[in-house]
Design an enzyme around this catalytic site. Structure first.
Site, mmCIF file in Angstrom:
data_model
loop_
_atom_site.group_PDB
_atom_site.id
_atom_site.type_symbol
_atom_site.label_atom_id
_atom_site.label_comp_id
_atom_site.label_asym_id
_atom_site.label_seq_id
_atom_site.Cartn_x
_atom_site.Cartn_y
_atom_site.Cartn_z
ATOM 1 N N LYS A 22 69.346 49.085 8.706
ATOM 2 C CA LYS A 22 68.020 48.445 8.665
ATOM 3 C C LYS A 22 66.916 49.496 8.517
ATOM 4 O O LYS A 22 66.010 49.341 7.704
ATOM 5 C CB LYS A 22 67.800 47.651 9.962
ATOM 6 C CG LYS A 22 66.371 47.180 10.146
ATOM 7 C CD LYS A 22 66.171 46.463 11.460
ATOM 8 C CE LYS A 22 65.879 47.324 12.647
ATOM 9 N NZ LYS A 22 64.542 47.930 12.688
ATOM 10 N N ASN A 23 67.026 50.571 9.306
ATOM 11 C CA ASN A 23 65.928 51.545 9.304
ATOM 12 C C ASN A 23 65.903 52.432 8.063
ATOM 13 O O ASN A 23 64.926 53.146 7.829
ATOM 14 C CB ASN A 23 65.982 52.411 10.567
ATOM 15 C CG ASN A 23 65.511 51.631 11.790
ATOM 16 O OD1 ASN A 23 65.061 50.486 11.668
ATOM 17 N ND2 ASN A 23 65.630 52.245 12.949
ATOM 18 N N CYS A 122 53.647 47.353 21.066
ATOM 19 C CA CYS A 122 54.887 46.575 21.042
ATOM 20 C C CYS A 122 55.574 46.748 22.380
ATOM 21 O O CYS A 122 55.116 47.507 23.229
ATOM 22 C CB CYS A 122 55.775 46.988 19.881
ATOM 23 S SG CYS A 122 56.643 48.505 20.124
ATOM 24 N N ARG A 127 52.955 53.071 20.554
ATOM 25 C CA ARG A 127 53.334 53.305 19.152
ATOM 26 C C ARG A 127 52.136 53.383 18.207
ATOM 27 O O ARG A 127 51.944 52.521 17.336
ATOM 28 C CB ARG A 127 54.334 52.243 18.691
ATOM 29 C CG ARG A 127 55.597 52.299 19.511
ATOM 30 C CD ARG A 127 56.640 51.368 19.019
ATOM 31 N NE ARG A 127 57.401 51.904 17.900
ATOM 32 C CZ ARG A 127 58.444 51.275 17.381
ATOM 33 N NH1 ARG A 127 58.828 50.122 17.844
ATOM 34 N NH2 ARG A 127 59.100 51.807 16.371
ATOM 35 N N LEU A 131 49.477 59.710 13.290
ATOM 36 C CA LEU A 131 50.108 60.774 12.492
ATOM 37 C C LEU A 131 50.159 60.390 11.017
ATOM 38 O O LEU A 131 50.019 61.239 10.137
ATOM 39 C CB LEU A 131 51.525 61.067 13.005
ATOM 40 C CG LEU A 131 51.623 61.519 14.470
ATOM 41 C CD1 LEU A 131 53.074 61.574 14.912
ATOM 42 C CD2 LEU A 131 50.970 62.892 14.638
ATOM 43 N N ASP A 317 67.305 54.606 20.063
ATOM 44 C CA ASP A 317 67.774 53.259 19.709
ATOM 45 C C ASP A 317 69.171 52.952 20.259
ATOM 46 O O ASP A 317 69.668 51.836 20.077
ATOM 47 C CB ASP A 317 67.768 53.074 18.178
ATOM 48 C CG ASP A 317 66.356 52.898 17.639
ATOM 49 O OD1 ASP A 317 65.419 52.765 18.444
ATOM 50 O OD2 ASP A 317 66.193 52.893 16.402
ATOM 51 N N ILE A 339 61.429 59.545 24.009
ATOM 52 C CA ILE A 339 60.662 59.160 22.818
ATOM 53 C C ILE A 339 59.597 58.108 23.145
ATOM 54 O O ILE A 339 58.433 58.266 22.784
ATOM 55 C CB ILE A 339 61.588 58.599 21.701
ATOM 56 C CG1 ILE A 339 62.736 59.570 21.395
ATOM 57 C CG2 ILE A 339 60.785 58.261 20.438
ATOM 58 C CD1 ILE A 339 62.352 60.803 20.614
ATOM 59 N N ARG A 409 66.584 40.332 14.423
ATOM 60 C CA ARG A 409 65.740 41.240 13.630
ATOM 61 C C ARG A 409 66.570 42.392 13.072
ATOM 62 O O ARG A 409 66.219 42.954 12.035
ATOM 63 C CB ARG A 409 64.630 41.832 14.509
ATOM 64 C CG ARG A 409 63.503 40.884 14.806
ATOM 65 C CD ARG A 409 62.394 41.637 15.478
ATOM 66 N NE ARG A 409 62.152 42.899 14.776
ATOM 67 C CZ ARG A 409 61.673 43.999 15.334
ATOM 68 N NH1 ARG A 409 61.359 44.022 16.603
ATOM 69 N NH2 ARG A 409 61.488 45.099 14.633
HETATM 70 C C1 UD1 Z 1 61.500 54.626 14.021
HETATM 71 C C2 UD1 Z 1 62.555 53.543 14.064
HETATM 72 C C3 UD1 Z 1 62.804 53.103 15.493
HETATM 73 C C4 UD1 Z 1 63.147 54.310 16.364
HETATM 74 C C5 UD1 Z 1 62.098 55.410 16.215
HETATM 75 C C6 UD1 Z 1 62.474 56.688 16.943
HETATM 76 C C7 UD1 Z 1 62.291 52.426 11.940
HETATM 77 C C8 UD1 Z 1 61.852 51.204 11.215
HETATM 78 N N1 UD1 Z 1 62.108 52.431 13.277
HETATM 79 O O1 UD1 Z 1 60.305 54.054 14.534
HETATM 80 O O2 UD1 Z 1 63.880 52.170 15.501
HETATM 81 O O3 UD1 Z 1 63.204 53.909 17.727
HETATM 82 O O4 UD1 Z 1 61.917 55.735 14.827
HETATM 83 O O5 UD1 Z 1 63.698 57.165 16.502
HETATM 84 O O6 UD1 Z 1 62.823 53.358 11.363
HETATM 85 N N2 UD1 Z 1 53.963 58.451 17.336
HETATM 86 C C9 UD1 Z 1 52.653 58.832 17.497
HETATM 87 N N3 UD1 Z 1 51.816 58.686 16.429
HETATM 88 C C10 UD1 Z 1 52.233 58.191 15.228
HETATM 89 C C11 UD1 Z 1 53.586 57.816 15.072
HETATM 90 C C12 UD1 Z 1 54.427 57.960 16.157
HETATM 91 O O7 UD1 Z 1 52.244 59.292 18.563
HETATM 92 O O8 UD1 Z 1 51.422 58.094 14.307
HETATM 93 C C13 UD1 Z 1 54.899 58.576 18.487
HETATM 94 C C14 UD1 Z 1 55.508 57.240 18.924
HETATM 95 O O9 UD1 Z 1 54.658 56.532 19.798
HETATM 96 C C15 UD1 Z 1 56.796 57.683 19.559
HETATM 97 C C16 UD1 Z 1 57.196 58.912 18.726
HETATM 98 O O10 UD1 Z 1 56.008 59.349 18.061
HETATM 99 O O11 UD1 Z 1 56.562 58.104 20.876
HETATM 100 C C17 UD1 Z 1 58.268 58.646 17.681
HETATM 101 O O12 UD1 Z 1 57.894 57.520 16.908
HETATM 102 P P1 UD1 Z 1 58.356 57.369 15.393
HETATM 103 O O13 UD1 Z 1 59.419 58.362 15.097
HETATM 104 O O14 UD1 Z 1 57.161 57.344 14.529
HETATM 105 O O15 UD1 Z 1 58.995 55.917 15.419
HETATM 106 P P2 UD1 Z 1 58.910 54.804 14.309
HETATM 107 O O16 UD1 Z 1 58.904 55.418 12.951
HETATM 108 O O17 UD1 Z 1 57.843 53.823 14.658
#
Ligand code: UD1
Length: 433
Positions: A22-23, A122, A127, A131, A317, A339, A409
């Protein structure tokens, strides 16, 4: 609302075929926005998030169809994005799936403008998307946030940057990678996430005509091209789905072969389960690698500590699922969630099933083995739901897992796949239980 009804206490035996990731599928679908030519993506899991992303793409002017495979577990998407004058990803869709933010980079890169709803919080934490936005601003995007929407535009093409992500982010790496593929000049992304799903997206972009070096490393060098073309691409196997079934066998005992998986993407979990006492073997199968996991009834599990980290560390995950496993291990296990800030909501539900555990901030302490007994539990998010199913397979008597729309989902045919391995699990419509 559907529920799962599980008669626990029976080992799993048989084979389970792993679906596409999915991801990996979600960013690959978003990449359809980068070209007007047709993109054909196969091995997509038949899950709600894939349908949501296709709806988002349709709202953005993409012709899209989804064809189910005969077994019903996978889909093939045919997509062609002519574009729209005013591309807008609406709140109603984005709120159901945060990954919708992945359309922002491609839209800006190809059309020079985009309106995308802010995803909001969420169940597992704040989240933010700072970045993603910081990097796009550095590439020349003008961003304005009003009425809950990101209004983005750029004069001409996005410009290449040399950018170090302040924090490792899967989504931000994917978004900026796609934006850079059509930007002017050579972008260097440092501290990029290493998750295999990013490698799959990068591979797709290369097949579409992008120039990317350093795939699979923390430094991606992308030389932008004026346009990309269509192609056919099969997404990689879902390491989290495979990991979930491995955890199910580790907790409930049995002997199961997983077909079509990629052990290299699962090293941290395989190491942990082996050190806990499970027997794991790998071999080549007819269509990909196979993993066999064995834990015979009566064979003790050893407790182990786990800290979730970006890849190749232990995946967040799989944290909930491994917590369900550790309820069955002898001794104390300490799980640190590295995380997300609020990802222990399954802990209280596991306690209701009889688990002996405490949480404090980012840490959970589990004392095992606990004799779990069935009851009604409520799923709170996708992976938490999977942990409750695993615990239900262990628990004596009947467990009812409520709110399984979370599971739908991200897991393709979960109960059918588990039934195929002998589990006594049934989906029941909300009114019938
Ligand atoms: C993706 C995965 C999710 C997984 C996560 C971490 C998908 C669709 N989802 O989510 O299943 O749990 O990676 O492996 O691929 N963060 C910030 N600012 C940002 C973006 C992220 O502070 O702009 C923080 C988040 O709050 C979190 C950490 O960075 O604490 C990692 O998040 P991120 O790797 O971005 O997760 P997703 O891409 O949302």
């Amino acid at each position: 609302m559907d529920r799962l009804v599980i008669q626990g206490g029976h080992p799993l035996r048989g084979r389970i075929r792993v679906s596409g990731a999915k991801n990996a599928a979600l960013p690959c679908l978003a990449a359809a926005l980068l070209t007007e030519e047709p993109l054909v993506l196969s091995n997509l899991p038949a899950v709600a998030d894939i349908r949501t992303m296709v709806k988002v793409l349709q709202a953005l002017g993409t012709e899209a169809s989804l064809e189910p495979h005969p077994d019903g577990f996978e889909l093939t998407a045919r997509l062609a994005c002519a574009g729209s004058d005013d591309p807008k990803a609406p709140y109603d869709l984005v709120k159901t799936m945060r990954a919708s933010i992945l359309v922002l980079g491609p839209l800006l890169a190809r059309f020079g403008r985009a309106t995308v709803s802010l995803p909001g919080g969420c169940a597992i934490g704040a989240r933010p998307v700072n970045l993603h936005l910081e990097a796009l601003e550095r590439m020349g995007a003008l961003l304005e946030i009003s009425h809950g929407y990101i209004h983005a535009s750029v004069k001409g093409r996005l410009k290449a940057i040399d950018h170090t992500f302040e924090k490792v982010s899967v989504g931000a790496t994917e978004n900026i990678l796609m934006a850079a593929a059509l930007a002017e000049g050579t972008t260097v992304l440092r501290n990029a996430a290493l998750e295999p799903e990013i490698g799959d997206l990068a591979q797709l972009l290369v097949e579409m005509g992008a120039s990317i070096e350093g795939i699979g490393t923390g430094t991606l060098t992308i030389t932008g091209v004026p346009q990309l073309h269509g192609c056919e691409h099969a997404v990689i196997a879902d390491r989290i789905e495979a990991g979930t079934y491995l955890c199910a066998v580790a907790a409930a005992c049995g002997d199961v072969v997983l077909d079509r998986c990629e052990p290299e993407h699962l090293r941290s979990l395989l190491d942990l389960l082996e050190r806990s006492g499970c027997v794991i073997t790998e071999r080549d199968g007819q269509d990909g690698r196979q993993l066999r996991i064995q834990r015979e009834e009566g064979q003790k599990l050893r407790s182990k500590d786990v800290t979730t980290l970006p890849f190749p560390g232990f995946p967040t995950d799989l944290q909930a699922q491994v917590m369900a496993v550790m309820t069955q291990a002898c001794g104390i296990s300490v799980i640190n969630e590295g995380i997300f800030e609020n990802r222990f909501q399954h802990a209280m539900e596991l306690e209701r099933l009889g688990a002996n555990l405490r949480t404090d901030g980012h840490t959970a302490i589990i004392a095992g083995p606990a004799a779990l007994t069935g009851c009604t539990v409520m799923a709170t998010d996708l992976r938490a739901s999977a942990a409750l199913v695993i615990a239900g397979l262990v628990a004596k008597g009947e467990t009812i897992v409520d709110r399984i729309y979370h599971l739908d989902r991200g897991y393709s045919g979960l109960e059918k796949k588990l039934q195929g391995a002998g589990a006594r699990i049934e989906r029941v419509g909300g009114g019938k239980v």
